[in-house]
Design a protein around this motif. Structure first.
Motif, PDB file in Angstrom:
ATOM      1  N   GLY A 166      -7.764   3.926   0.451  1.00  0.00           N
ATOM      2  CA  GLY A 166      -8.971   4.739   0.352  1.00  0.00           C
ATOM      3  C   GLY A 166      -9.473   4.837  -1.076  1.00  0.00           C
ATOM      4  N   LEU A 167      -9.067   3.853  -1.907  1.00  0.00           N
ATOM      5  CA  LEU A 167      -9.403   3.839  -3.344  1.00  0.00           C
ATOM      6  C   LEU A 167      -8.907   5.108  -4.037  1.00  0.00           C
ATOM      7  CD1 LEU A 167     -12.983   2.256  -3.241  1.00  0.00           C
ATOM      8  CD2 LEU A 167     -10.815   1.114  -3.736  1.00  0.00           C
ATOM      9  N   THR A 168      -7.699   5.516  -3.670  1.00  0.00           N
ATOM     10  CA  THR A 168      -7.040   6.635  -4.343  1.00  0.00           C
ATOM     11  C   THR A 168      -5.656   6.182  -4.800  1.00  0.00           C
ATOM     12  OG1 THR A 168      -5.943   7.493  -2.363  1.00  0.00           O
ATOM     13  CG2 THR A 168      -8.197   8.261  -2.792  1.00  0.00           C
ATOM     14  N   ASN A 169      -5.034   6.960  -5.641  1.00  0.00           N
ATOM     15  CA  ASN A 169      -3.670   6.660  -6.085  1.00  0.00           C
ATOM     16  C   ASN A 169      -2.670   7.186  -5.057  1.00  0.00           C
ATOM     17  OD1 ASN A 169      -3.821   5.146  -8.534  1.00  0.00           O
ATOM     18  ND2 ASN A 169      -4.647   6.969  -9.533  1.00  0.00           N
ATOM     19  N   ALA A 170      -2.702   6.559  -3.902  1.00  0.00           N
ATOM     20  CA  ALA A 170      -1.879   7.011  -2.781  1.00  0.00           C
ATOM     21  C   ALA A 170      -0.417   6.612  -2.960  1.00  0.00           C
ATOM     22  CB  ALA A 170      -2.426   6.414  -1.486  1.00  0.00           C
ATOM     23  N   VAL A 171       0.443   7.318  -2.227  1.00  0.00           N
ATOM     24  CA  VAL A 171       1.879   6.997  -2.180  1.00  0.00           C
ATOM     25  C   VAL A 171       2.252   6.829  -0.714  1.00  0.00           C
ATOM     26  CG1 VAL A 171       4.217   7.768  -2.717  1.00  0.00           C
ATOM     27  CG2 VAL A 171       2.327   8.334  -4.274  1.00  0.00           C
ATOM     28  N   SER A 172       2.794   5.679  -0.347  1.00  0.00           N
ATOM     29  CA  SER A 172       3.154   5.421   1.044  1.00  0.00           C
ATOM     30  C   SER A 172       4.573   5.899   1.322  1.00  0.00           C
ATOM     31  CB  SER A 172       3.042   3.927   1.357  1.00  0.00           C
ATOM     32  OG  SER A 172       4.197   3.244   0.881  1.00  0.00           O
ATOM     33  N   PRO A 173       4.916   6.116   2.594  1.00  0.00           N
ATOM     34  CA  PRO A 173       6.296   6.491   2.933  1.00  0.00           C
ATOM     35  C   PRO A 173       7.319   5.453   2.476  1.00  0.00           C
ATOM     36  CG  PRO A 173       4.835   6.883   4.792  1.00  0.00           C
ATOM     37  CD  PRO A 173       4.025   6.135   3.774  1.00  0.00           C
ATOM     38  N   ALA A 174       6.879   4.189   2.368  1.00  0.00           N
ATOM     39  CA  ALA A 174       7.796   3.120   1.946  1.00  0.00           C
ATOM     40  C   ALA A 174       7.932   3.030   0.431  1.00  0.00           C
ATOM     41  CB  ALA A 174       7.320   1.782   2.499  1.00  0.00           C
ATOM     42  N   GLY A 175       7.113   3.800  -0.290  1.00  0.00           N
ATOM     43  CA  GLY A 175       7.213   3.803  -1.745  1.00  0.00           C
ATOM     44  C   GLY A 175       6.168   2.990  -2.476  1.00  0.00           C
ATOM     45  N   ALA A 176       5.219   2.396  -1.746  1.00  0.00           N
ATOM     46  CA  ALA A 176       4.119   1.691  -2.394  1.00  0.00           C
ATOM     47  C   ALA A 176       3.210   2.713  -3.065  1.00  0.00           C
ATOM     48  CB  ALA A 176       3.335   0.868  -1.377  1.00  0.00           C
ATOM     49  N   ARG A 177       2.621   2.312  -4.191  1.00  0.00           N
ATOM     50  CA  ARG A 177       1.830   3.289  -4.955  1.00  0.00           C
ATOM     51  C   ARG A 177       0.565   2.677  -5.534  1.00  0.00           C
ATOM     52  NH1 ARG A 177       5.193   7.915  -6.605  1.00  0.00           N
ATOM     53  NH2 ARG A 177       7.237   7.615  -5.659  1.00  0.00           N
ATOM     54  N   GLY A 178      -0.393   3.564  -5.791  1.00  0.00           N
ATOM     55  CA  GLY A 178      -1.628   3.168  -6.453  1.00  0.00           C
ATOM     56  C   GLY A 178      -2.691   2.669  -5.490  1.00  0.00           C
ATOM     57  N   VAL A 179      -3.842   2.313  -6.048  1.00  0.00           N
ATOM     58  CA  VAL A 179      -4.974   1.837  -5.263  1.00  0.00           C
ATOM     59  C   VAL A 179      -4.592   0.608  -4.447  1.00  0.00           C
ATOM     60  CG1 VAL A 179      -7.248   0.744  -5.471  1.00  0.00           C
ATOM     61  CG2 VAL A 179      -6.756   2.850  -6.729  1.00  0.00           C
ATOM     62  N   TRP A 180      -3.785  -0.294  -5.030  1.00  0.00           N
ATOM     63  CA  TRP A 180      -3.396  -1.531  -4.349  1.00  0.00           C
ATOM     64  C   TRP A 180      -2.082  -1.405  -3.600  1.00  0.00           C
ATOM     65  CZ3 TRP A 180      -6.509  -5.597  -3.575  1.00  0.00           C
ATOM     66  CH2 TRP A 180      -7.660  -5.705  -4.376  1.00  0.00           C
ATOM     67  N   GLN A 181      -1.472  -0.229  -3.584  1.00  0.00           N
ATOM     68  CA  GLN A 181      -0.249   0.024  -2.820  1.00  0.00           C
ATOM     69  C   GLN A 181       0.830  -1.026  -3.093  1.00  0.00           C
ATOM     70  OE1 GLN A 181       0.346   2.945  -0.195  1.00  0.00           O
ATOM     71  NE2 GLN A 181      -0.554   3.309  -2.198  1.00  0.00           N
ATOM     72  N   ILE A 182       1.199  -1.124  -4.360  1.00  0.00           N
ATOM     73  CA  ILE A 182       2.181  -2.124  -4.785  1.00  0.00           C
ATOM     74  C   ILE A 182       3.586  -1.534  -4.721  1.00  0.00           C
ATOM     75  CG2 ILE A 182       2.938  -3.496  -6.771  1.00  0.00           C
ATOM     76  CD1 ILE A 182      -0.042  -3.628  -7.593  1.00  0.00           C
ATOM     77  N   MET A 183       4.503  -2.295  -4.153  1.00  0.00           N
ATOM     78  CA  MET A 183       5.900  -1.881  -4.099  1.00  0.00           C
ATOM     79  C   MET A 183       6.544  -2.080  -5.475  1.00  0.00           C
ATOM     80  SD  MET A 183       6.479  -0.787  -1.025  1.00  0.00           S
ATOM     81  CE  MET A 183       8.268  -0.825  -0.838  1.00  0.00           C
ATOM     82  N   LYS A 184       7.595  -1.337  -5.718  1.00  0.00           N
ATOM     83  CA  LYS A 184       8.258  -1.380  -7.022  1.00  0.00           C
ATOM     84  C   LYS A 184       8.738  -2.790  -7.372  1.00  0.00           C
ATOM     85  CE  LYS A 184      10.868   2.088  -8.102  1.00  0.00           C
ATOM     86  NZ  LYS A 184      12.017   3.045  -8.143  1.00  0.00           N
ATOM     87  N   THR A 185       9.384  -3.463  -6.417  1.00  0.00           N
ATOM     88  CA  THR A 185       9.918  -4.806  -6.678  1.00  0.00           C
ATOM     89  C   THR A 185       8.791  -5.778  -7.021  1.00  0.00           C
ATOM     90  OG1 THR A 185      11.766  -4.414  -5.183  1.00  0.00           O
ATOM     91  CG2 THR A 185      11.275  -6.699  -5.725  1.00  0.00           C
ATOM     92  N   THR A 186       7.724  -5.744  -6.243  1.00  0.00           N
ATOM     93  CA  THR A 186       6.585  -6.643  -6.480  1.00  0.00           C
ATOM     94  C   THR A 186       5.964  -6.375  -7.843  1.00  0.00           C
ATOM     95  OG1 THR A 186       6.112  -6.697  -4.104  1.00  0.00           O
ATOM     96  CG2 THR A 186       4.351  -7.397  -5.591  1.00  0.00           C
ATOM     97  N   GLY A 187       5.826  -5.115  -8.186  1.00  0.00           N
ATOM     98  CA  GLY A 187       5.249  -4.774  -9.484  1.00  0.00           C
ATOM     99  C   GLY A 187       6.081  -5.289 -10.639  1.00  0.00           C
ATOM    100  N   ARG A 188       7.368  -5.069 -10.580  1.00  0.00           N
ATOM    101  CA  ARG A 188       8.249  -5.513 -11.664  1.00  0.00           C
ATOM    102  C   ARG A 188       8.300  -7.031 -11.753  1.00  0.00           C
ATOM    103  NH1 ARG A 188      13.096  -1.032 -10.798  1.00  0.00           N
ATOM    104  NH2 ARG A 188      12.172   0.586 -12.138  1.00  0.00           N
ATOM    105  N   GLU A 189       8.309  -7.700 -10.594  1.00  0.00           N
ATOM    106  CA  GLU A 189       8.315  -9.168 -10.597  1.00  0.00           C
ATOM    107  C   GLU A 189       7.067  -9.739 -11.263  1.00  0.00           C
ATOM    108  OE1 GLU A 189       8.712 -10.190  -6.509  1.00  0.00           O
ATOM    109  OE2 GLU A 189      10.902 -10.017  -6.494  1.00  0.00           O
ATOM    110  N   ASN A 190       5.999  -8.965 -11.246  1.00  0.00           N
ATOM    111  CA  ASN A 190       4.743  -9.423 -11.827  1.00  0.00           C
ATOM    112  C   ASN A 190       4.400  -8.736 -13.143  1.00  0.00           C
ATOM    113  OD1 ASN A 190       3.249 -11.339  -9.776  1.00  0.00           O
ATOM    114  ND2 ASN A 190       4.268  -9.762  -8.557  1.00  0.00           N
ATOM    115  N   GLY A 191       5.426  -8.211 -13.807  1.00  0.00           N
ATOM    116  CA  GLY A 191       5.261  -7.753 -15.181  1.00  0.00           C
ATOM    117  C   GLY A 191       4.863  -6.308 -15.400  1.00  0.00           C
ATOM    118  N   LEU A 192       4.837  -5.498 -14.354  1.00  0.00           N
ATOM    119  CA  LEU A 192       4.476  -4.093 -14.548  1.00  0.00           C
ATOM    120  C   LEU A 192       5.691  -3.280 -14.980  1.00  0.00           C
ATOM    121  CD1 LEU A 192       2.149  -3.297 -11.503  1.00  0.00           C
ATOM    122  CD2 LEU A 192       1.511  -4.051 -13.800  1.00  0.00           C
TER     123      LEU A 192
END
Length: 314
Positions: free
Chosen positions: A128-154
């Motif tokens: 919804g273009l908000t900094n949401a948090v999913s039950p699985a732990g995805a976060r932000g506008v793009w709902q990125i998981m922690k592992t995916t974010g770190r793998e891509n340099g965040l």
């Protein structure tokens, strides 16, 4: 005297009986009127509000890949998402308002990376273009998981979480989608993989012996995913057609900012904010990736902190 008393008592009883009968009749009459009125209200059509069936457009596409609407199953699923998203009016208006604020940030990043513009609608259904948090732990506008974010340099920890940094998160989403497109062969499947994972989509394609998203039998969420994106694209592209009325002044806008480079620790962001004429809340609104009231920065990394230009918060 006793006879007179008896007569008076009898008269009193007759009067009370009459009053009781009158009251009961009145109550019965009122109940009948109430029921008749209620019945009339239940059958009377509502003239000030109407709900209409929608006509699914003859052709729809995602990233220039056609939706096969001649397939009756696909047509029904598309119709469902158009109905749900059209008649959830409050959410629809918020989509228009937020899109005006955030699409200008997202669009040039998609274009720079060679990702079709239609993927901005994926961000809409993800968060919804908000900094949401999913039950699985995805976060932000793009709902990125922690592992995916770190793998891509965040950088992701309790002090800094760059999944909340819209520009950086959009770059990561682009990397993921480009990889998925190369592996799966279409942008439609790449979008599905954003929801179910590359491995998950690949496995289902192989198990079911098909090569197209629209031929896959999927679970509820991934099965609706593309249809929701296409529905949101259609509605946001044609607001009047779907009954959304607003003026330019009703839409949200971005507050202009400038960047301040920081390569040391910051012990107190409240004091830091005051140096730029703003308060802690405003600083965090523009930098949600700063997760605490201080910045550790033991590695002396260089961060860019957004500061709103003067005069926008009074």
């Amino acid at each position: 005297m006793k006879t007179i008393k008896n007569i008076l008592a009898t008269i009193g009883l007759i009067a009370l009986s009459g009053l009781f009968i009158f009251a009961m009749k009145k109550s019965t009459d009122e109940a009948q009127l109430s029921n008749a009125s209620k019945s009339a209200n239940e059958t009377r059509p509502v003239k000030d509000y109407n709900v209409y069936a929608l006509s699914v457009p003859e052709s729809l596409d995602f990233a220039n890949e056609a939706v096969p609407l001649k397939n009756p199953d696909i047509l029904e699923r598309m119709d469902r998402e158009l109905l749900v998203n059209t008649y959830w009016q409050s959410n629809g208006l918020l989509m228009f308002k937020r899109a005006a604020k955030y699409f200008p940030i997202i669009e040039p990043i998609l274009k720079k990376n060679g990702v079709p513009d239609d993927f901005k609608y994926l961000a809409v259904i993800e968060s919804g273009l908000t900094n949401a948090v999913s039950p699985a732990g995805a976060r932000g506008v793009w709902q990125i998981m922690k592992t995916t974010g770190r793998e891509n340099g965040l950088e992701i920890n309790s002090n800094v979480d760059e999944r909340y940094h819209l520009e950086m998160a959009t770059e990561v989403a682009c990397k993921y989608l480009l990889k998925a497109k190369a592996q799966l062969g279409s942008w439609t499947l790449a979008a599905a993989a954003y929801n179910a994972g590359n491995a998950g989509v690949s496995r289902r394609l192989e198990e079911q012996g098909v090569s197209d998203y629209y031929d896959l039998l999927l679970g509820e969420e991934t099965g609706r995913y593309l249809f929701r994106i296409v529905a949101v694209k259609e509605i946001l592209s044609h607001p009047n057609k779907y009954g959304f009325n607003f003026d330019e002044k009703d839409l949200y806008t971005s507050v202009p900012t400038y960047k301040v480079a920081v390569d040391t620790a910051v012990t107190d962001f409240s004091k830091f904010a005051k140096n730029f004429g703003i308060n802690y809340k405003i600083l965090k609104l523009h930098n949600p990736w700063l997760r605490e009231a201080h910045l550790n920065n033991k590695s002396r990394k260089k961060y860019s902190i957004d500061i709103p230009k003067e005069g926008y918060y009074k």
